[in-house]
Design a protein around this motif. Structure first.
Motif, PDB file in Angstrom:
ATOM      1  N   ILE A 308      10.899  -0.721 -25.446  1.00  0.00           N
ATOM      2  CA  ILE A 308       9.941  -0.148 -24.291  1.00  0.00           C
ATOM      3  C   ILE A 308       8.424   0.738 -25.220  1.00  0.00           C
ATOM      4  O   ILE A 308       9.050   1.331 -25.689  1.00  0.00           O
ATOM      5  N   LYS A 309       7.566   0.578 -24.697  1.00  0.00           N
ATOM      6  CA  LYS A 309       5.965   1.673 -25.055  1.00  0.00           C
ATOM      7  C   LYS A 309       6.587   2.867 -24.151  1.00  0.00           C
ATOM      8  O   LYS A 309       7.967   2.997 -22.547  1.00  0.00           O
ATOM      9  N   LEU A 310       6.177   4.155 -24.986  1.00  0.00           N
ATOM     10  CA  LEU A 310       6.773   5.108 -23.653  1.00  0.00           C
ATOM     11  C   LEU A 310       6.747   5.760 -22.413  1.00  0.00           C
ATOM     12  O   LEU A 310       6.819   6.115 -21.631  1.00  0.00           O
ATOM     13  N   SER A 311       5.051   4.509 -21.918  1.00  0.00           N
ATOM     14  CA  SER A 311       4.141   4.692 -20.780  1.00  0.00           C
ATOM     15  C   SER A 311       5.483   3.942 -19.386  1.00  0.00           C
ATOM     16  O   SER A 311       4.953   4.167 -18.555  1.00  0.00           O
ATOM     17  N   GLU A 312       5.921   3.051 -20.339  1.00  0.00           N
ATOM     18  CA  GLU A 312       7.172   2.629 -19.186  1.00  0.00           C
ATOM     19  C   GLU A 312       8.607   3.182 -18.938  1.00  0.00           C
ATOM     20  O   GLU A 312       8.986   2.940 -17.983  1.00  0.00           O
ATOM     21  N   CYS A 313       8.821   4.530 -19.944  1.00  0.00           N
ATOM     22  CA  CYS A 313       9.962   5.330 -19.985  1.00  0.00           C
ATOM     23  C   CYS A 313      10.444   5.508 -18.692  1.00  0.00           C
ATOM     24  O   CYS A 313      11.584   5.960 -18.011  1.00  0.00           O
ATOM     25  N   PRO A 314       9.639   6.391 -17.470  1.00  0.00           N
ATOM     26  CA  PRO A 314       9.982   6.599 -16.884  1.00  0.00           C
ATOM     27  C   PRO A 314      10.224   5.963 -15.452  1.00  0.00           C
ATOM     28  O   PRO A 314      11.121   5.565 -14.530  1.00  0.00           O
ATOM     29  N   ASP A 315       9.958   4.672 -15.500  1.00  0.00           N
ATOM     30  CA  ASP A 315      10.692   3.211 -14.880  1.00  0.00           C
ATOM     31  C   ASP A 315      11.575   3.132 -15.323  1.00  0.00           C
ATOM     32  O   ASP A 315      12.756   2.827 -14.433  1.00  0.00           O
ATOM     33  N   TYR A 316      12.399   2.975 -16.255  1.00  0.00           N
ATOM     34  CA  TYR A 316      13.442   2.695 -17.252  1.00  0.00           C
ATOM     35  C   TYR A 316      14.625   4.108 -16.687  1.00  0.00           C
ATOM     36  O   TYR A 316      16.045   3.612 -16.532  1.00  0.00           O
ATOM     37  N   ILE A 317      14.137   5.605 -16.449  1.00  0.00           N
ATOM     38  CA  ILE A 317      14.781   5.688 -16.180  1.00  0.00           C
ATOM     39  C   ILE A 317      14.990   6.027 -14.856  1.00  0.00           C
ATOM     40  O   ILE A 317      17.213   5.977 -14.246  1.00  0.00           O
ATOM     41  N   LEU A 318      14.384   5.329 -14.103  1.00  0.00           N
ATOM     42  CA  LEU A 318      14.562   5.098 -12.243  1.00  0.00           C
ATOM     43  C   LEU A 318      15.599   3.810 -12.286  1.00  0.00           C
ATOM     44  O   LEU A 318      16.533   3.683 -11.561  1.00  0.00           O
ATOM     45  N   ARG A 319      15.514   3.435 -13.285  1.00  0.00           N
ATOM     46  CA  ARG A 319      16.285   1.546 -13.219  1.00  0.00           C
ATOM     47  C   ARG A 319      17.755   2.746 -13.891  1.00  0.00           C
ATOM     48  O   ARG A 319      18.840   1.391 -12.677  1.00  0.00           O
ATOM     49  N   MET A 320      18.205   3.215 -14.733  1.00  0.00           N
ATOM     50  CA  MET A 320      19.241   3.378 -15.195  1.00  0.00           C
ATOM     51  C   MET A 320      19.618   4.379 -13.694  1.00  0.00           C
ATOM     52  O   MET A 320      20.776   4.210 -13.556  1.00  0.00           O
ATOM     53  N   GLN A 321      19.114   4.905 -13.279  1.00  0.00           N
ATOM     54  CA  GLN A 321      19.235   5.974 -12.441  1.00  0.00           C
ATOM     55  C   GLN A 321      20.477   4.913 -10.890  1.00  0.00           C
ATOM     56  O   GLN A 321      21.220   5.626 -10.133  1.00  0.00           O
ATOM     57  N   ALA A 322      19.484   3.520 -10.605  1.00  0.00           N
ATOM     58  CA  ALA A 322      19.864   2.480  -9.822  1.00  0.00           C
ATOM     59  C   ALA A 322      21.024   2.205 -10.285  1.00  0.00           C
ATOM     60  O   ALA A 322      21.537   1.234  -9.455  1.00  0.00           O
ATOM     61  N   GLY A 323      21.330   2.121 -11.475  1.00  0.00           N
ATOM     62  CA  GLY A 323      22.628   1.617 -11.895  1.00  0.00           C
ATOM     63  C   GLY A 323      22.192  -0.143 -12.274  1.00  0.00           C
ATOM     64  O   GLY A 323      23.121  -0.478 -11.938  1.00  0.00           O
ATOM     65  N   ASP A 324      20.999  -0.039 -12.471  1.00  0.00           N
ATOM     66  CA  ASP A 324      20.808  -1.498 -13.413  1.00  0.00           C
ATOM     67  C   ASP A 324      21.876  -1.317 -14.255  1.00  0.00           C
ATOM     68  O   ASP A 324      21.519  -1.332 -15.632  1.00  0.00           O
ATOM     69  N   GLY A 325      22.425  -3.007 -13.654  1.00  0.00           N
ATOM     70  CA  GLY A 325      23.593  -3.716 -14.376  1.00  0.00           C
ATOM     71  C   GLY A 325      22.736  -4.415 -16.114  1.00  0.00           C
ATOM     72  O   GLY A 325      23.100  -4.875 -17.296  1.00  0.00           O
ATOM     73  N   ASP A 326      21.407  -5.161 -15.920  1.00  0.00           N
ATOM     74  CA  ASP A 326      21.112  -6.019 -17.174  1.00  0.00           C
ATOM     75  C   ASP A 326      20.158  -5.051 -18.005  1.00  0.00           C
ATOM     76  O   ASP A 326      19.822  -5.613 -19.551  1.00  0.00           O
ATOM     77  N   LEU A 327      20.888  -3.775 -17.873  1.00  0.00           N
ATOM     78  CA  LEU A 327      20.696  -2.368 -18.842  1.00  0.00           C
ATOM     79  C   LEU A 327      21.135  -2.240 -19.879  1.00  0.00           C
ATOM     80  O   LEU A 327      21.888  -2.501 -19.525  1.00  0.00           O
ATOM     81  N   ARG A 328      21.392  -2.696 -21.129  1.00  0.00           N
ATOM     82  CA  ARG A 328      22.235  -1.534 -22.010  1.00  0.00           C
ATOM     83  C   ARG A 328      21.607  -0.537 -22.528  1.00  0.00           C
ATOM     84  O   ARG A 328      21.161   0.310 -22.025  1.00  0.00           O
ATOM     85  N   LYS A 329      21.376  -0.442 -24.064  1.00  0.00           N
ATOM     86  CA  LYS A 329      20.118   0.793 -24.388  1.00  0.00           C
ATOM     87  C   LYS A 329      19.190   0.333 -24.457  1.00  0.00           C
ATOM     88  O   LYS A 329      18.817  -0.679 -24.861  1.00  0.00           O
ATOM     89  N   VAL A 330      18.136   1.355 -23.908  1.00  0.00           N
ATOM     90  CA  VAL A 330      17.082   1.440 -23.944  1.00  0.00           C
ATOM     91  C   VAL A 330      15.801   2.480 -24.968  1.00  0.00           C
ATOM     92  O   VAL A 330      16.832   3.398 -24.949  1.00  0.00           O
ATOM     93  N   THR A 331      15.580   1.619 -25.728  1.00  0.00           N
ATOM     94  CA  THR A 331      15.078   2.490 -26.738  1.00  0.00           C
ATOM     95  C   THR A 331      12.831   2.353 -26.469  1.00  0.00           C
ATOM     96  O   THR A 331      12.634   1.496 -26.888  1.00  0.00           O
ATOM     97  N   VAL A 332      12.635   3.391 -26.435  1.00  0.00           N
ATOM     98  CA  VAL A 332      11.403   3.915 -27.158  1.00  0.00           C
ATOM     99  C   VAL A 332      10.650   3.425 -28.551  1.00  0.00           C
ATOM    100  O   VAL A 332      11.130   4.555 -29.489  1.00  0.00           O
ATOM    101  N   THR A 333       9.978   2.757 -28.513  1.00  0.00           N
ATOM    102  CA  THR A 333       9.173   1.723 -30.009  1.00  0.00           C
ATOM    103  C   THR A 333       8.044   2.317 -29.873  1.00  0.00           C
ATOM    104  O   THR A 333       7.602   1.905 -31.542  1.00  0.00           O
ATOM    105  N   ASP A 334       7.801   2.200 -28.792  1.00  0.00           N
ATOM    106  CA  ASP A 334       5.826   2.683 -28.485  1.00  0.00           C
ATOM    107  C   ASP A 334       5.863   3.393 -28.803  1.00  0.00           C
ATOM    108  O   ASP A 334       5.900   4.006 -27.146  1.00  0.00           O
ATOM    109  N   PHE A 335       4.741   4.778 -29.154  1.00  0.00           N
ATOM    110  CA  PHE A 335       4.918   5.813 -28.336  1.00  0.00           C
ATOM    111  C   PHE A 335       3.405   6.321 -28.149  1.00  0.00           C
ATOM    112  O   PHE A 335       2.524   6.964 -28.333  1.00  0.00           O
ATOM    113  N   THR A 336       2.288   5.391 -28.604  1.00  0.00           N
ATOM    114  CA  THR A 336       0.593   5.523 -28.458  1.00  0.00           C
ATOM    115  C   THR A 336       0.181   4.433 -27.096  1.00  0.00           C
ATOM    116  O   THR A 336      -0.508   4.994 -27.059  1.00  0.00           O
ATOM    117  N   ASN A 337       1.687   3.750 -26.592  1.00  0.00           N
ATOM    118  CA  ASN A 337       0.591   3.209 -25.440  1.00  0.00           C
ATOM    119  C   ASN A 337       1.677   3.538 -23.656  1.00  0.00           C
ATOM    120  O   ASN A 337       3.382   3.938 -23.965  1.00  0.00           O
TER     121      ASN A 337
END
Length: 337
Positions: A308-337
């Motif tokens: 994901i992009k760095l800008s998407e990180c807050p949304d994915y943290i909230l998805r992980m907090q909610a127990g989204d089972g579709d997520l495995r490891k989420v990795t930020v690879t784009d730090f400019t957006n």
């Protein structure tokens, strides 16, 4: 004029935002890393919701890899241009715990992403002692060195024996890595307990053993060892109170909320010699983790589900907090957006 960079900042529990901050400069014994991959860990979620002790405000991220772009004058091992993964725990080497070889309990530990700025930013500085060359591994694989090193330490603590039957509580990224390593160390069967249908299906596809969606489907006193990768206090209690055989072992490894309590059957623990073992972070296991990946002893190719992009990180943290089972490891690879 000081250069600026983008970062994720958790200002206090429950508050996070993408913000500009000054690019750090390395001290004499530090290296400056351009971050190329940074994984979101369950600990980051706990830091966001206040369930793990951190120094706020903080840039989270302790699972990261990148390219060294500058080094301090006292650095001699890691050159500019090196492709490195980071072991985030930097001990003082002089407190009572360090002098006993228990560096992961250091009283003065520096931990990027917990008590200093971490890897959810374009750049980060770390002590040279914490940087390890990853060779031809990808940066995404490099960001898995820290979690795999924790699994190595945990598996050593558990002490898996030949042909043992083991149950893992939780089939997230850590549970999957642990199952593969436990099998590689000689276990005959590795079963999983997982409530997420998606994660349960992925665990079943590995073919290491049986999979269960409810602990009620598991018979009493079945397992030589049970390893928790969920952080659930209730499941740890059930493992110790019911699921292990006499002289069985229970590993407390998943990160719990700091207020979590485990209700043990005191008489059963005593009468059947149940061992409850804990494992916290890693103990200088980064080189082992890198070699396990380089040698393909442990397959990590399917661990990361989202880049994901760095800008998407807050949304994915909230998805992980909610127990989204579709997520495995989420990795930020784009730090400019």
């Amino acid at each position: 004029m000081q250069s600026m960079m983008k970062s994720l900042i958790i200002s206090e529990p429950g508050k996070m935002a993408i913000a500009e901050m000054p690019r750090p400069a390395p001290k004499a014994d530090e290296v400056l890393i351009r971050v190329r991959a940074s994984g979101i860990c369950g600990t980051d979620v706990h830091i966001y919701n206040g369930g793990f002790t951190a120094s706020y405000p903080v840039v989270p991220g302790h699972e990261f890899a990148g390219e060294v772009v500058a080094v301090g004058p006292e650095c001699s091992r890691v050159p500019v241009g090196a492709r490195v993964a980071v072991e985030p725990n930097v001990p003082c080497n002089n407190c009572p715990e360090c002098l006993r070889g228990e560096h992961h309990f250091c009283r003065n530990m520096i931990v990027p992403g917990v008590n200093r700025s971490g890897g959810m930013a374009e750049y980060v500085v770390v002590n040279e002692r914490g940087a390890f060359d990853i060779g031809d591994l990808s940066f995404v694989e490099g960001a898995l060195v820290e979690p795999l090193s924790c699994v190595v330490h945990a598996t050593e603590r558990l002490g898996v024996g030949w042909a043992e039957h083991v149950l893992i509580l939780g089939a997230g990224p850590i549970g999957i890595l642990m199952g593969r390593l436990i099998r590689a160390r000689g276990a005959a069967r590795v079963d999983y307990l997982e409530r997420s249908p998606g994660r349960l299906a992925r665990a079943a596809a590995m073919g290491l053993g049986e999979v269960y969606s409810s602990s009620g489907d598991i018979a009493d006193k079945v397992y030589d060892a049970v390893a928790d990768a969920s952080g659930s206090s209730a499941l740890v209690a059930e493992a110790a109170n019911r699921l292990t055989r006499p002289r069985g072992r229970v590993l407390v490894f998943g990160v719990p909320h700091k207020s979590g309590q485990i209700a043990l059957d005191h008489f059963r623990i005593y009468r059947e010699e149940i061992s409850v073992i804990a494992s916290f972070t890693s103990l200088k296991n980064s080189i082992q983790a890198i070699d396990l990946m380089k040698s393909k002893t442990i397959d990590v190719s399917d661990v990361v589900s989202h880049q994901i992009k760095l800008s998407e990180c807050p949304d994915y943290i909230l998805r992980m907090q909610a127990g989204d089972g579709d997520l495995r490891k989420v990795t930020v690879t784009d730090f400019t957006n």
